[in-house]
Design an enzyme around this catalytic site. Sequence first.
Site, PDB file in Angstrom:
ATOM      1  N   ARG A  90       1.223  -0.878  -0.499  1.00  0.00           N
ATOM      2  CA  ARG A  90      -0.451   0.221   0.113  1.00  0.00           C
ATOM      3  C   ARG A  90       1.350   1.548  -0.019  1.00  0.00           C
ATOM      4  O   ARG A  90       1.673   1.438   0.689  1.00  0.00           O
ATOM      5  CB  ARG A  90      -1.047   0.291   0.973  1.00  0.00           C
ATOM      6  N   ARG A 100      -5.717   1.550  -4.977  1.00  0.00           N
ATOM      7  CA  ARG A 100      -5.184   1.170  -3.333  1.00  0.00           C
ATOM      8  C   ARG A 100      -4.746  -0.904  -4.110  1.00  0.00           C
ATOM      9  O   ARG A 100      -6.236  -1.634  -4.021  1.00  0.00           O
ATOM     10  CB  ARG A 100      -5.683   1.299  -2.065  1.00  0.00           C
ATOM     11  N   ASP A 103      -6.734  -2.327   1.237  1.00  0.00           N
ATOM     12  CA  ASP A 103      -7.607  -1.889   2.086  1.00  0.00           C
ATOM     13  C   ASP A 103      -8.485  -2.241   3.169  1.00  0.00           C
ATOM     14  O   ASP A 103      -9.077  -2.746   3.406  1.00  0.00           O
ATOM     15  CB  ASP A 103      -8.773  -0.685   1.321  1.00  0.00           C
ATOM     16  N   ASP A 105     -10.812  -1.631   6.759  1.00  0.00           N
ATOM     17  CA  ASP A 105     -11.071  -1.131   7.723  1.00  0.00           C
ATOM     18  C   ASP A 105     -12.262  -2.008   8.889  1.00  0.00           C
ATOM     19  O   ASP A 105     -12.741  -3.052   8.525  1.00  0.00           O
ATOM     20  CB  ASP A 105     -12.103  -0.470   6.560  1.00  0.00           C
TER      21      ASP A 105
HETATM   22  N1  ROI Z   1     -14.546   1.980  -4.019  1.00  0.00           N
HETATM   23  C1  ROI Z   1     -15.394   0.590  -3.846  1.00  0.00           C
HETATM   24  N2  ROI Z   1     -15.893  -0.186  -5.075  1.00  0.00           N
HETATM   25  N3  ROI Z   1     -14.986  -0.775  -2.641  1.00  0.00           N
HETATM   26  C2  ROI Z   1     -13.948  -0.389  -2.410  1.00  0.00           C
HETATM   27  O1  ROI Z   1     -13.533  -0.270  -1.289  1.00  0.00           O
HETATM   28  C3  ROI Z   1     -14.052   1.089  -1.851  1.00  0.00           C
HETATM   29  N4  ROI Z   1     -12.911   1.668  -1.383  1.00  0.00           N
HETATM   30  C4  ROI Z   1     -12.304   3.307  -0.733  1.00  0.00           C
HETATM   31  C5  ROI Z   1     -12.955   4.099  -2.237  1.00  0.00           C
HETATM   32  C6  ROI Z   1     -11.434   4.784  -3.087  1.00  0.00           C
HETATM   33  C7  ROI Z   1     -13.851   5.077  -1.269  1.00  0.00           C
HETATM   34  N5  ROI Z   1     -13.648   3.039  -3.339  1.00  0.00           N
HETATM   35  C8  ROI Z   1     -14.290   2.279  -3.485  1.00  0.00           C
HETATM   36  O2  ROI Z   1     -10.967   3.484  -0.574  1.00  0.00           O
END
Ligand code: ROI
Length: 167
Positions: A90, A100, A103, A105
Amino acid sequence: MDHLKIAPIIAYIGLGSNLAAPVAQIQSARTAIAAQAGVQELGFSSLYRSAPMGPQDQPDYINAVMAIATDLSPMALLRCLQGIENNHGRVRTGEQWGPRTLDLDVLIYGDQKLDLPDLTVPHKGLAERSFVLYPLFEIAPRLVVPGKGPIADLVAACPLARLKRLD
Ligand code: ROI
């Protein structure tokens, strides 16, 4: 002293990737999370393909949700997930909505509502994101999201957008 043990918290982690073999990124992240001290995997959703939220000139995402039991504090869990993101290449460009490799969360941490400088739980965008709600509903259909209500109601109110469960 067993009776002094603090019960682990059930938390939900959102996983997303749209670069560098996203399916492999998600699978490798799952293994890395489950291998952390103080973390036990309880469940893992199917993988979903989703249209990018934010700028459209980036590849589709692969998304999934993982349920864990953890002894880690919310901030310790966040730091641990950030370490795994970094290990997966990342690069933090400062571009907020850009593509990315990985990610991770903290979506939900027990029944807690937290608003810390680096961490808001439940995750701010959760109720508007089909790529979070549908996989979460798949593994925890009776969940009540703190401050937001039953997951089934949130799913019913959230358009599917272009979300597809992979088999
Ligand atoms: N859009 C999708 N479809 N899935 C994600 O995990 C995701 N993650 C993000 C942003 C850029 C907001 N868009 C995303 O961080």
